[in-house]
Design an enzyme around this catalytic site. Structure first.
Site, PDB file in Angstrom:
ATOM      1  CE1 TYR A 128      30.793  -2.133 -53.894  1.00 10.87           C
ATOM      2  CE2 TYR A 128      28.477  -2.647 -53.610  1.00 10.87           C
ATOM      3  CZ  TYR A 128      29.559  -1.846 -53.339  1.00 10.87           C
ATOM      4  OH  TYR A 128      29.419  -0.770 -52.507  1.00 10.87           O
TER       5      TYR A 128
ATOM      6  N   GLY B 140      26.699  -7.575 -56.980  1.00  6.20           N
ATOM      7  CA  GLY B 140      25.905  -6.384 -56.663  1.00  6.20           C
ATOM      8  C   GLY B 140      26.286  -5.133 -57.434  1.00  6.20           C
TER       9      GLY B 140
ATOM     10  N   GLY C 245      18.334  -3.523 -44.386  1.00 10.90           N
ATOM     11  CA  GLY C 245      17.874  -2.445 -45.260  1.00 10.90           C
ATOM     12  C   GLY C 245      17.805  -2.849 -46.719  1.00 10.90           C
TER      13      GLY C 245
ATOM     14  CG  ASN D 116      19.282   5.261 -51.606  1.00 15.08           C
ATOM     15  OD1 ASN D 116      18.297   5.919 -51.910  1.00 15.08           O
ATOM     16  ND2 ASN D 116      19.867   4.431 -52.428  1.00 15.08           N
TER      17      ASN D 116
ATOM     18  CE  LYS E 220      21.700   3.364 -47.143  1.00 19.58           C
ATOM     19  NZ  LYS E 220      21.571   2.152 -47.954  1.00 19.58           N
TER      20      LYS E 220
ATOM     21  CB  SER F 173      32.004   6.448 -50.331  1.00 22.82           C
ATOM     22  OG  SER F 173      30.999   6.561 -51.321  1.00 22.82           O
TER      23      SER F 173
ATOM     24  CB  SER G  17      29.097   7.529 -53.897  1.00 27.08           C
ATOM     25  OG  SER G  17      28.373   6.402 -53.500  1.00 27.08           O
TER      26      SER G  17
HETATM   27  P1  NAP Z   1      22.011  -4.716 -42.732  1.00 28.73           P
HETATM   28  O1  NAP Z   1      20.858  -3.762 -42.721  1.00 28.73           O
HETATM   29  O2  NAP Z   1      23.041  -4.622 -41.673  1.00 28.73           O
HETATM   30  O3  NAP Z   1      21.398  -6.214 -42.731  1.00 28.73           O
HETATM   31  C1  NAP Z   1      22.250  -7.329 -42.760  1.00 28.73           C
HETATM   32  C2  NAP Z   1      21.434  -8.619 -42.774  1.00 28.73           C
HETATM   33  O4  NAP Z   1      22.359  -9.682 -42.896  1.00 28.73           O
HETATM   34  C3  NAP Z   1      20.633  -8.873 -41.510  1.00 28.73           C
HETATM   35  O5  NAP Z   1      19.411  -9.472 -41.841  1.00 28.73           O
HETATM   36  C4  NAP Z   1      21.511  -9.834 -40.725  1.00 28.73           C
HETATM   37  O6  NAP Z   1      20.807 -10.765 -39.933  1.00 28.73           O
HETATM   38  C5  NAP Z   1      22.176 -10.612 -41.836  1.00 28.73           C
HETATM   39  N1  NAP Z   1      23.478 -11.124 -41.406  1.00 28.73           N
HETATM   40  C6  NAP Z   1      24.546 -10.402 -41.017  1.00 28.73           C
HETATM   41  N2  NAP Z   1      25.574 -11.220 -40.705  1.00 28.73           N
HETATM   42  C7  NAP Z   1      25.108 -12.492 -40.881  1.00 28.73           C
HETATM   43  C8  NAP Z   1      25.680 -13.778 -40.692  1.00 28.73           C
HETATM   44  N3  NAP Z   1      26.954 -13.904 -40.280  1.00 28.73           N
HETATM   45  N4  NAP Z   1      24.929 -14.856 -40.987  1.00 28.73           N
HETATM   46  C9  NAP Z   1      23.664 -14.724 -41.417  1.00 28.73           C
HETATM   47  N5  NAP Z   1      23.043 -13.525 -41.590  1.00 28.73           N
HETATM   48  C10 NAP Z   1      23.773 -12.431 -41.332  1.00 28.73           C
HETATM   49  O7  NAP Z   1      22.789  -4.605 -44.108  1.00 28.73           O
HETATM   50  P2  NAP Z   1      22.251  -4.134 -45.551  1.00 28.73           P
HETATM   51  O8  NAP Z   1      22.427  -2.669 -45.693  1.00 28.73           O
HETATM   52  O9  NAP Z   1      20.908  -4.724 -45.760  1.00 28.73           O
HETATM   53  O10 NAP Z   1      23.331  -4.805 -46.529  1.00 28.73           O
HETATM   54  C11 NAP Z   1      23.376  -6.206 -46.710  1.00 28.73           C
HETATM   55  C12 NAP Z   1      24.404  -6.558 -47.787  1.00 28.73           C
HETATM   56  O11 NAP Z   1      23.997  -5.999 -49.029  1.00 28.73           O
HETATM   57  C13 NAP Z   1      25.809  -6.018 -47.521  1.00 28.73           C
HETATM   58  O12 NAP Z   1      26.735  -6.948 -47.991  1.00 28.73           O
HETATM   59  C14 NAP Z   1      25.866  -4.761 -48.364  1.00 28.73           C
HETATM   60  O13 NAP Z   1      27.170  -4.428 -48.768  1.00 28.73           O
HETATM   61  C15 NAP Z   1      25.039  -5.197 -49.572  1.00 28.73           C
HETATM   62  N6  NAP Z   1      24.418  -4.069 -50.280  1.00 28.73           N
HETATM   63  C16 NAP Z   1      24.724  -3.933 -51.607  1.00 28.73           C
HETATM   64  C17 NAP Z   1      24.142  -2.918 -52.323  1.00 28.73           C
HETATM   65  C18 NAP Z   1      24.465  -2.783 -53.787  1.00 28.73           C
HETATM   66  O14 NAP Z   1      24.166  -1.727 -54.378  1.00 28.73           O
HETATM   67  N7  NAP Z   1      25.039  -3.782 -54.406  1.00 28.73           N
HETATM   68  C19 NAP Z   1      23.247  -2.023 -51.703  1.00 28.73           C
HETATM   69  C20 NAP Z   1      22.966  -2.205 -50.345  1.00 28.73           C
HETATM   70  C21 NAP Z   1      23.563  -3.249 -49.643  1.00 28.73           C
HETATM   71  P3  NAP Z   1      20.183 -10.404 -38.474  1.00 28.73           P
HETATM   72  O15 NAP Z   1      18.937  -9.619 -38.767  1.00 28.73           O
HETATM   73  O16 NAP Z   1      19.911 -11.737 -37.908  1.00 28.73           O
HETATM   74  O17 NAP Z   1      21.237  -9.619 -37.760  1.00 28.73           O
END
Ligand code: NAP
Length: 273
Positions: A219, A240, A135, A92, A71, A20, A22
């Protein structure tokens, strides 16, 4: 930083949590704001979230960030939930108010404020396409719905999950497909595709209009192949990092009541953006 008997403690609860960023971010913020607070990471699994909340009450831990896989459990076991947590079902951020643990979700506001900080843009009246339905996608869809977006289209390989995600955007949400990307003013990659050493892309960047904005929530790396390709064809795109900083800033403000020192927080990642 000098830790004394009166130093206030904040933590991040996750498993794994060793990676992390954070603690760096929040400790830099506390120091810049001149607050006698310290922030550390504690490894807590989902089954131990109720015990972790009890420990926060007993030990007087003033605030906590919550990360994977905790979460939903944090939202469930908190004493109070913000409206966004009621809708999203995930938190979060935990705030200890006189022994009552309040759950909040700052991802949506972090996205909106990060977008504004990056390019002065708002989501108001925009047509937004979000690829992914997890999420992060739901937090952003909810924030865009509240923020006046004209349409929020959720595109996901699992259509049932996309349909479920539209429920958090009841005014503007709909399920779409990759062909909807070309109609969007703002395109968001909310999948982990392209993270770390993954050089694949979640969708074809040539689908994005050159007058549209792209936000890739990843990011690390600072520029995914998707972001680099979109930029190469003239699309204005961001990673991000701003969302990361602004969701943390909103947590800082919820815990301390003080204005977040955004410049100090952004400086933590100097050289990485
Ligand atoms: P999550 O809850 O696990 O959801 C992931 C999503 O991505 C799901 O809809 C999943 O589809 C899809 N996915 C995963 N692998 C895939 C693939 N190979 N091809 C197509 N779709 C795929 O994750 P999350 O927490 O929402 O995070 C998503 C991304 O955002 C991550 O990269 C995370 O690091 C980033 N993030 C960034 C921040 C920031 O502050 N910058 C904050 C939160 C998250 P299915 O539903 O079909 O499984």
């Amino acid at each position: 930083m000098r830790i004394t008997a009166t130093t206030t403690l904040a933590v991040v609860l996750g498993d794994p949590v060793e990676h992390s960023r954070s603690p760096e971010l929040h400790n830099a913020a506390f120091e810049a704001a001149g607050l006698d607070w310290v922030y550390t990471a504690v490894r807590v699994g989902e089954a131990d979230v109720p015990a972790a909340l009890a420990a926060m009450r007993v030990l007087g831990v003033a605030g906590a960030s919550v990360t994977m896989p905790n979460k939903a459990a944090a939202a469930l076991h908190a004493d109070r939930r913000s409206p966004s947590v009621e809708v999203l079902g995930v938190a979060n951020c935990l705030i200890n108010r006189n022994g009552l643990i309040h759950a909040d979700n700052t991802d949506g506001i972090g996205f909106i404020q990060g977008l504004f900080a990056d390019c002065g843009a708002s989501v108001d009246e925009k047509s937004v396409a979000i690829v992914g339905a997890g999420g992060a996608a739901k937090a952003i869809a909810h924030a865009c719905d509240l923020g006046g977006s004209a349409q929020v289209t959720i595109i996901n390989r699992d259509r049932a999950r996309a349909e479920e995600a539209t429920l958090v955007a009841p005014r503007s949400g709909r399920v779409g497909s990759m062909s909807d990307i070309g109609g969007a003013d703002l395109v968001v990659n909310a999948t982990p595709v392209g993270m770390l050493n993954d050089t694949s892309m979640p969708f074809d960047p040539t689908l994005i209009r050159t007058d549209a904005l792209l936000v890739d929530l990843i990011y690390s790396p600072v520029e995914t192949v998707l972001l680099a390709s979109a930029r190469a064809q003239g699309v204005v795109g961001f990673n991000g990092m701003s969302m990361l900083i602004h969701q943390a800033a909103a947590q800082f403000e919820a815990w301390t009541g003080a204005e977040a020192p955004l410049i100090a927080m952004r400086n933590v990642f100097r050289g990485e953006t």
